[in-house]
Design an enzyme around this catalytic site. Structure first.
Site, PDB file in Angstrom:
ATOM      1  CG  ASP A  87       2.351  -1.780   1.403  1.00 54.71           C
ATOM      2  OD1 ASP A  87       2.492  -0.712   2.481  1.00 54.71           O
ATOM      3  OD2 ASP A  87       1.641  -1.843   1.137  1.00 54.71           O
ATOM      4  CE1 TYR A  90       1.140   6.108   7.673  1.00 55.54           C
ATOM      5  CE2 TYR A  90       2.823   4.469   6.679  1.00 55.54           C
ATOM      6  CZ  TYR A  90       1.836   5.123   6.760  1.00 55.54           C
ATOM      7  OH  TYR A  90       0.663   4.431   6.114  1.00 55.54           O
TER       8      TYR A  90
HETATM    9  P1  NAD Z   1     -10.510  -1.897   3.599  1.00 54.17           P
HETATM   10  O1  NAD Z   1     -12.102  -1.251   4.346  1.00 54.17           O
HETATM   11  O2  NAD Z   1     -11.271  -1.922   2.059  1.00 54.17           O
HETATM   12  O3  NAD Z   1     -11.112  -3.421   3.463  1.00 54.17           O
HETATM   13  C1  NAD Z   1     -10.899  -4.491   5.241  1.00 54.17           C
HETATM   14  C2  NAD Z   1     -11.628  -5.532   4.535  1.00 54.17           C
HETATM   15  O4  NAD Z   1     -11.457  -6.106   5.978  1.00 54.17           O
HETATM   16  C3  NAD Z   1     -13.493  -4.330   4.479  1.00 54.17           C
HETATM   17  O5  NAD Z   1     -13.416  -5.448   3.014  1.00 54.17           O
HETATM   18  C4  NAD Z   1     -13.888  -5.786   5.548  1.00 54.17           C
HETATM   19  O6  NAD Z   1     -14.867  -6.363   5.616  1.00 54.17           O
HETATM   20  C5  NAD Z   1     -12.825  -6.474   6.488  1.00 54.17           C
HETATM   21  N1  NAD Z   1     -13.517  -6.474   7.792  1.00 54.17           N
HETATM   22  C6  NAD Z   1     -12.988  -5.930   8.748  1.00 54.17           C
HETATM   23  N2  NAD Z   1     -12.937  -7.132   9.691  1.00 54.17           N
HETATM   24  C7  NAD Z   1     -13.401  -7.592   9.551  1.00 54.17           C
HETATM   25  C8  NAD Z   1     -13.041  -9.438   9.906  1.00 54.17           C
HETATM   26  N3  NAD Z   1     -13.083  -9.269  11.298  1.00 54.17           N
HETATM   27  N4  NAD Z   1     -12.579 -10.724   9.460  1.00 54.17           N
HETATM   28  C9  NAD Z   1     -12.604 -10.439   8.348  1.00 54.17           C
HETATM   29  N5  NAD Z   1     -13.133  -9.479   7.216  1.00 54.17           N
HETATM   30  C10 NAD Z   1     -13.313  -8.578   8.320  1.00 54.17           C
HETATM   31  O7  NAD Z   1      -9.590  -1.355   4.295  1.00 54.17           O
HETATM   32  P2  NAD Z   1      -8.514  -1.599   2.865  1.00 54.17           P
HETATM   33  O8  NAD Z   1      -8.329  -0.045   3.341  1.00 54.17           O
HETATM   34  O9  NAD Z   1      -8.481  -2.549   1.675  1.00 54.17           O
HETATM   35  O10 NAD Z   1      -7.356  -1.535   4.038  1.00 54.17           O
HETATM   36  C11 NAD Z   1      -6.894  -3.191   5.198  1.00 54.17           C
HETATM   37  C12 NAD Z   1      -6.534  -3.096   5.834  1.00 54.17           C
HETATM   38  O11 NAD Z   1      -4.326  -3.198   5.579  1.00 54.17           O
HETATM   39  C13 NAD Z   1      -6.232  -2.189   6.963  1.00 54.17           C
HETATM   40  O12 NAD Z   1      -5.989  -2.726   7.733  1.00 54.17           O
HETATM   41  C14 NAD Z   1      -5.021  -1.673   5.910  1.00 54.17           C
HETATM   42  O13 NAD Z   1      -4.751  -0.513   7.277  1.00 54.17           O
HETATM   43  C15 NAD Z   1      -4.359  -2.671   5.968  1.00 54.17           C
HETATM   44  N6  NAD Z   1      -3.058  -2.166   5.311  1.00 54.17           N
HETATM   45  C16 NAD Z   1      -1.497  -2.416   6.352  1.00 54.17           C
HETATM   46  C17 NAD Z   1      -0.344  -2.331   5.338  1.00 54.17           C
HETATM   47  C18 NAD Z   1       1.108  -2.643   5.367  1.00 54.17           C
HETATM   48  O14 NAD Z   1       1.710  -1.493   5.215  1.00 54.17           O
HETATM   49  N7  NAD Z   1       0.895  -3.128   6.787  1.00 54.17           N
HETATM   50  C19 NAD Z   1      -0.599  -1.638   3.844  1.00 54.17           C
HETATM   51  C20 NAD Z   1      -2.074  -1.028   3.487  1.00 54.17           C
HETATM   52  C21 NAD Z   1      -3.066  -1.497   3.370  1.00 54.17           C
HETATM   53  C1  G6P Z   2       1.166   2.876   3.549  1.00 55.66           C
HETATM   54  C2  G6P Z   2       1.443   2.059   4.741  1.00 55.66           C
HETATM   55  C3  G6P Z   2      -0.344   1.338   4.891  1.00 55.66           C
HETATM   56  C4  G6P Z   2      -1.071   2.296   4.810  1.00 55.66           C
HETATM   57  C5  G6P Z   2      -1.322   2.194   3.465  1.00 55.66           C
HETATM   58  C6  G6P Z   2      -2.162   2.610   2.701  1.00 55.66           C
HETATM   59  O1  G6P Z   2       1.449   1.717   2.885  1.00 55.66           O
HETATM   60  O2  G6P Z   2       2.513   1.104   4.793  1.00 55.66           O
HETATM   61  O3  G6P Z   2       0.475   1.220   6.292  1.00 55.66           O
HETATM   62  O4  G6P Z   2      -2.350   1.418   5.181  1.00 55.66           O
HETATM   63  O5  G6P Z   2       0.092   3.092   2.866  1.00 55.66           O
HETATM   64  O6  G6P Z   2      -3.036   3.522   3.004  1.00 55.66           O
HETATM   65  P1  G6P Z   2      -3.869   4.699   3.124  1.00 55.66           P
HETATM   66  O7  G6P Z   2      -3.664   6.068   3.315  1.00 55.66           O
HETATM   67  O8  G6P Z   2      -3.931   5.091   1.693  1.00 55.66           O
HETATM   68  O9  G6P Z   2      -5.269   3.891   2.815  1.00 55.66           O
HETATM   69 MN    MN Z   3       2.045  -0.174   6.751  1.00 55.43          MN
END
Ligand code: NAD
Ligand code: G6P
Ligand code: MN
Length: 441
Positions: A172, A263
Site C-alpha cells: 500500500d 523506504y
Molecule cells: P499483526 O501481528 O497485528 O497481525 C498479524 C496477524 O497474523 C496476527 O493476528 C497473527 O496471529 C496472525 N498470524 C501469524 N501467523 C499466521 C499464520 N500462519 N496464519 C494465519 N494468521 C497468522 O500485524 P500487522 O501489523 O497488523 O500486519 C499484518 C501483516 O500485514 C504484516 O505482515 C505486515 O507487514 C503486513 N502489511 C503489509 C503492508 C504492505 O504494504 N504490503 C501494509 C500493511 C501491513
Molecule cells: C506501509 C508499508 C507496509 C508496512 C506498513 C506499516 O504501508 O507499505 O509494508 O507494513 O507501512 O508499517 P508499520 O511500521 O506502521 O507497522
Molecule cells: Mn509495503
C-alpha cells in the site's frame, strides 16, 4: 451482480478493522456473500472477530460471517478471494528484527536490511503453507497478499509456485504516496496515471500523468523542494513516519530524476537514518503503544457497548481500500491500473526476467497486464540489481538451508555492506529465530 466469498488470513491483524470498514463501504461495488476470518492466534482473532460481528450487524446484516482458528473451516472450495496479512512471530519477533541490528549499529527495520531478512525467513514458510492450504481445495481463488516483506515473499512464492497465476503480492505504500501527492497538488489520487518501477519498497515514480496527459512530476518535485513532503494518511503520523517523510525532500534534492519510495531512505542514507533510530524504543514499541493498543482497545469497547457507530478505530483508509479496489478490478474484469508486484519478464527491459518488480498494470479477471517500462538508467539499475540479488539469495538461503547464501545476501544489502558485520548480525538472528527458520548449514 455476483456476490463473493472472501477469506481473510491474519484476521487478528491491526489492519483488519480498516479492511472491514472498507468492505462495508463497498457493498454495492464488491458485494460479499460470505466472509471468513482465520488466524492462528485465538485471542487476537476473537477480539477483532467480535468487533466484526457488531459492525456487520449494524452495517452489513446480510453478510454470512464467521471467524475461526481451524484450517478445515477456513480453507474451502467456495472461496473467490483470499486476503493475506499475517505476521509470523508477531510483534515479539518484529522487535528482535529491529533491536538486534540496531545494537550492532545497523538499520533495524521491518522490511529492510537484516530485520527484513529475518522476517522474510520467517514469512516464507507460513506463506508457502498458506498457498498449499488454499490450493488443496481451490485452484481458482485469487490470493492477494500484503504479508511482508512482500518483496521476499513474492520471490519465494514465485520460486515455489511458478505456474500459479493467481497469486498477487501488493503493497500500500505507492498508494499512500499517491494520496500524499494528491494532498500536495490538491487532486484526487485516482486521477493520477503513474509510471513506477523498482522492487517492493525499492522503487521510483518516473511520471505522474493527469487526466489530460500532462506530466505533473516536475510540478510535484518543485512543490516538495519548496515546502517538503507530508503523509496523507493519519496512520502515518507517528514520529517515525514523520521522520521518514521528512527524508523525501533530501532524496529528491540528491536524486531529482524521479520521486522515491520512502523506504529507499534506509538504503541511501543508512548513517543518517540510524541517528534517528533508538535501539531501546523502535517502531514495534511505537506500534504497540499506538496502533495495536488503539485497535484492540476500541474493538473490545465496541463489543461491550454493542455498537460500532462511534468507533474511530480506522485511521488508514488507503490500506483497506487498496486491496478492495484491486479485488474489484479483478472480479469485474475492469482493467483498472494499480502498482503491483509482478515477475519482470521484460517489463523493465534491462533487468533480469525473474526479478519480482513493482510496476503499473491493468488488473483483469485473467490477471495483470503490465505496462512496459523500457530501459532504466544505470544508477537505478545498479541499485536494483544489488537488491534483487539480495532478495533472491534470501529466498534461496531459505529453500536450501544455506548459511553461505544467507551471508552473501546480507553482505549485498546496502544497509550492511561489510561481510564481517553481515556474519555478526546473521549469527545473532539465527539464535533469535530458532524454531522459525530452517537450520542453516
Ligand atoms: P499483526 O501481528 O497485528 O497481525 C498479524 C496477524 O497474523 C496476527 O493476528 C497473527 O496471529 C496472525 N498470524 C501469524 N501467523 C499466521 C499464520 N500462519 N496464519 C494465519 N494468521 C497468522 O500485524 P500487522 O501489523 O497488523 O500486519 C499484518 C501483516 O500485514 C504484516 O505482515 C505486515 O507487514 C503486513 N502489511 C503489509 C503492508 C504492505 O504494504 N504490503 C501494509 C500493511 C501491513
Ligand atoms: C506501509 C508499508 C507496509 C508496512 C506498513 C506499516 O504501508 O507499505 O509494508 O507494513 O507501512 O508499517 P508499520 O511500521 O506502521 O507497522
Ligand atoms: Mn509495503
Amino acid at each position: 451482480m455476483k456476490k463473493y466469498t472472501v477469506l481473510i488470513v491474519g484476521g487478528g491483524s491491526t489492519w483488519t478493522p480498516g479492511l472491514l470498514k472498507g468492505i462495508c463501504a463497498r457493498q454495492e461495488t464488491f458485494p460479499i456473500e460470505k466472509l471468513i476470518m482465520y488466524d492462528v492466534n485465538e485471542e487476537r482473532q476473537q477480539v477483532i472477530g467480535d468487533f466484526a460481528k457488531t459492525l456487520f450487524r449494524e452495517d452489513y446484516p446480510e453478510i454470512d460471517f464467521h471467524y475461526t482458528t481451524s484450517k478445515d473451516e477456513a480453507f474451502t472450495e467456495s472461496i473467490d478471494f483470499v486476503f493475506v496479512q499475517m505476521r509470523t512471530g508477531g510483534y515479539t519477533m518484529r522487535e528482535q528484527d529491529e533491536k538486534i541490528p540496531l545494537e550492532m549499529g545497523l538499520i533495524g527495520q521491518e522490511t529492510c536490511g537484516p530485520g527484513g531478512f529475518a522476517y522474510g525467513m520467517r514469512s516464507i514458510k507460513d506463506m508457502i503453507e498458506l498457498v498449499q492450504n488454499v490450493r488443496k481445495h481451490n485452484k481458482e481463488a485469487w490470493i492477494l497478499n500484503y504479508t511482508n516483506p512482500a518483496a521476499i515473499v513474492a520471490v519465494a512464492l514465485q520460486n515455489a509456485f511458478p505456474e500459479d497465476k493467481r497469486i498477487l503480492n501488493i503493497c500500500d505504500q505507492p498508494e499512500n504516496l499517491l494520496r500524499s501527492y494528491g494532498r500536495l497538488l490538491n487532486m484526487n489520487e485516482r486521477d493520477f496515471d503513474p509510471v513506477y518501477f523498482g522492487l517492493n519498497h525499492f522503487g521510483w515514480f518516473t511520471n505522474l500523468y493527469d487526466p489530460e496527459g500532462k506530466d505533473l512530476l516536475p510540478l510535484l518535485r518543485e512543490t516538495i523542494l519548496d515546502g517538503g513532503f507530508r503523509p496523507a494518511d493519519h496512520e502515518q503520523r507517528d514520529q517515525s513516519w514523520l521522520d521518514t517523510y521528512a527524508m523525501v525532500e533530501q532524496m529528491v534534492r540528491d536524486f531529482p530524476d524521479y520521486l522515491p519510495n520512502t523506504y529507499l531512505q534506509y538504503y541511501l542514507y543508512p548513517d543518517k537514518v540510524l541517528q534517528k533510530l533508538n535501539p531501546s524504543f523502535t517502531r514495534t514499541n511505537e506500534v504497540q503503544n499506538g496502533r495495536e493498543k488503539r485497535v484492540f482497545d476500541d474493538c473490545r469497547r465496541v463489543s461491550e457497548t454493542g455498537t460500532a457507530k462511534d468507533s474511530n478505530v480506522i485511521v488508514n483508509d488507503a490500506h483497506g481500500e487498496f486491496i478492495l479496489i484491486v479485488a474489484e478490478s479483478i472480479a469485474h474484469n475492469k482493467g483498472n491500473n494499480f502498482i503491483v508486484i509482478l515477475k519482470n519478464n521484460g517489463i523493465v527491459s534491462n533487468l533480469p526476467d525473474d526479478a519480482m518488480v513493482e510496476v503499473s498494470a491493468s488488473l483483469y479477471a485473467n490477471g495483470p497486464r503490465p505496462y512496459a517500462v523500457g530501459d532504466i538508467p544505470v544508477f537505478y539499475k545498479g541499485l536494483i540489481e544489488g537488491q534483487y540479488a539480495y532478495e533472491r539469495l534470501t529466498a534461496e538461503a531459505f529453500m536450501e538451508g544455506s548459511y553461505a547464501k544467507a551471508l552473501q545476501a546480507l553482505t549485498l544489502n546496502r544497509t550492511i555492506v561489510s561481510a564481517s558485520k553481515a556474519r555478526e548480525v546473521l549469527d545473532a538472528l539465527i539464535e533469535a529465530n530458532q524454531g522459525f527458520w530452517p537450520e542453516l548449514r
